[in-house]
Write an enzyme that holds these catalytic residues in place. Structure first.
Site, short mmCIF file in Angstrom:
data_model
loop_
_atom_site.label_atom_id
_atom_site.label_comp_id
_atom_site.label_asym_id
_atom_site.label_seq_id
_atom_site.Cartn_x
_atom_site.Cartn_y
_atom_site.Cartn_z
N SER A 190 -0.08 25.38 -0.34
CA SER A 190 -0.31 26.52 -1.02
C SER A 190 1.03 27.36 -1.16
O SER A 190 0.85 28.83 -1.26
CB SER A 190 -1.32 27.26 -0.33
OG SER A 190 -2.63 26.62 -0.56
N TYR A 238 -3.87 32.83 -5.68
CA TYR A 238 -5.07 33.22 -5.21
C TYR A 238 -5.41 34.72 -5.62
O TYR A 238 -6.46 35.03 -4.86
CB TYR A 238 -5.25 32.82 -3.72
CG TYR A 238 -4.98 31.34 -3.40
CD1 TYR A 238 -5.80 30.37 -3.64
CD2 TYR A 238 -3.84 30.81 -2.66
CE1 TYR A 238 -5.76 29.07 -3.63
CE2 TYR A 238 -3.76 29.78 -2.36
CZ TYR A 238 -4.57 28.78 -2.75
OH TYR A 238 -4.36 27.40 -2.54
N GLY A 290 -7.37 22.68 -3.62
CA GLY A 290 -8.58 23.86 -3.47
C GLY A 290 -9.63 23.65 -4.49
O GLY A 290 -9.45 22.79 -5.57
N ASN A 299 -1.15 16.41 -3.80
CA ASN A 299 -2.09 17.13 -3.03
C ASN A 299 -3.30 16.41 -2.58
O ASN A 299 -4.08 16.16 -3.56
CB ASN A 299 -2.43 18.54 -3.50
CG ASN A 299 -1.29 19.29 -3.73
OD1 ASN A 299 -0.90 20.32 -2.93
ND2 ASN A 299 -0.58 19.39 -4.86
N ARG A 346 -4.30 16.11 -6.76
CA ARG A 346 -3.68 16.79 -7.75
C ARG A 346 -2.00 16.63 -7.63
O ARG A 346 -1.54 16.62 -6.49
CB ARG A 346 -3.81 18.19 -7.59
CG ARG A 346 -3.63 19.16 -9.06
CD ARG A 346 -3.80 20.55 -8.83
NE ARG A 346 -2.61 21.03 -8.11
CZ ARG A 346 -2.60 21.89 -6.81
NH1 ARG A 346 -3.60 22.18 -6.36
NH2 ARG A 346 -1.47 22.36 -6.40
N GLU A 359 -3.53 27.95 5.77
CA GLU A 359 -4.53 28.07 4.40
C GLU A 359 -6.10 28.18 4.76
O GLU A 359 -6.73 27.90 4.00
CB GLU A 359 -4.25 26.69 3.80
CG GLU A 359 -2.96 26.53 3.17
CD GLU A 359 -2.57 25.19 2.61
OE1 GLU A 359 -3.11 24.82 1.58
OE2 GLU A 359 -1.99 24.38 3.58
N GLU A 388 5.04 17.35 -5.83
CA GLU A 388 4.36 16.89 -4.59
C GLU A 388 3.10 16.40 -5.18
O GLU A 388 2.65 16.73 -6.15
CB GLU A 388 4.38 17.92 -3.57
CG GLU A 388 3.60 19.13 -4.10
CD GLU A 388 3.74 20.21 -3.07
OE1 GLU A 388 2.74 20.41 -2.43
OE2 GLU A 388 4.88 21.40 -3.01
#
Length: 304
Positions: free
Chosen positions: A147, A213, A272, A268, A252, A13, A266
């Site tokens: 990601s 992305y 990002g 995070n 998140r 990442e 999951e």
């Protein structure tokens, strides 16, 4: 303040981390800080720790790898350096999807049925089908990937075989989940409070790295077009997951919604912070600009 933005690293990442750093630097400068981007491999945090002592605060902009799994955070703790984001243990647990799912289950947070392969040799398709027991489609994941790196959805035996090969390219352990049809939703948590639910609608396929992305590859709806009751359930569940894992400052939590049934996928710990990122989108929905979002995170970390 003089703030260092640690970023880059050697995880898959890396590119996302560099984009985060540029966005964060712009906000910090607008807030009147001296913000410097340090594109360091994670090991440099140990090797060059004396340089970090010259900063008032470190904004951790790594994603994945040693920058998000608690190792960098442990070094910063030992050095007594203030930093943004969650602490070492919370990062380690949230980064490992297997540990996260065990925490979710113990806390009564719904999560898809799952199985894990932890042997050093790669499993055969027959072994995986027997291990899982919930049938196709099967989601194949790397337990420590972010990601959606290394993730695939297998609809049949051939796709399962290919998915195993992809996942094994990242680590020996493989997480298998029952695929949940329905909608892709996420809940950002800022300072322990849930922000409006975001729905992600990829242009085709599933919400993989390319859809995350690439500008225009996915549509983001915030607040999500769901009932008020469903939104409350998702936000409450997101906050519970955040608390159960011991996260702090911001994070998140990702979900699937199948009809009225929600499933926590999951959490995070270092999501990002790019122009396409979901936490800034959720914050904007309640009038929090990107600059104010960064200011709040800095304040929670002990900055001004």
């Amino acid at each position: 303040m003089r703030i260092a933005i640690l970023c880059g690293g050697i995880s898959p990442e890396r590119d996302v981390s560099l984009r985060t750093a540029v966005s964060v630097q712009g906000a910090l400068i607008e807030l009147g800080n001296c913000a410097e981007i340090l594109d360091w491999p994670e090991s440099a945090v140990v090797e060059r720790y004396d340089e970090l002592r010259g900063y008032d605060l470190v904004f951790v902009g790594y994603h994945g790898g040693a920058g998000e799994d608690g190792r960098v955070q442990s070094v910063l703790e030992l050095l007594g350096i203030r930093y943004t984001g969650s602490g070492p243990s919370a990062c380690a647990v949230s980064m490992d999807k297997i540990f996260s799912k065990r925490f979710f289950e113990q806390a009564g947070i719904p999560t898809p049925e799952w199985a894990v392969w932890e042997r050093p040799q790669a499993p055969t398709v027959d072994e995986v089908v027997s291990l899982c027991g919930f049938g196709f489609p099967i989601v194949v994941k790397t337990p420590n990937g972010g990601s959606t790196v290394g993730i695939s959805i297998a609809n049949d035996r051939d796709e399962l075989s290919a998915g195993i090969d992809v996942a094994r390219g990242f680590e020996d352990r493989i997480l298998f989940e029952r695929f949940i049809p329905g909608r892709e939703l996420t809940v950002a948590v800022l300072g322990g409070e849930g922000l409006p639910v975001v729905e992600i609608v990829p242009s085709g396929g599933f919400y993989d790295y390319q859809h995350k992305y690439t500008s225009g590859a996915s549509e983001y709806i915030c607040p999500a077009d769901i009932s008020g009751e469903t939104a409350r359930r998702l936000i409450d569940c997101g906050k519970r997951a955040f608390e159960v894992l011991g996260l702090r400052h911001y994070g998140r939590v990702d979900f699937r919604l199948d009809g009225e049934s929600l499933y926590c996928l999951e959490a995070n710990s270092l999501p990002g912070m790019t122009s396409l990122s979901l936490v800034p989108k959720a914050a904007a929905a309640v009038g929090i600009s990107f600059v104010e979002l960064i200011q709040r995170i800095i304040h929670m970390a002990g900055g001004k």
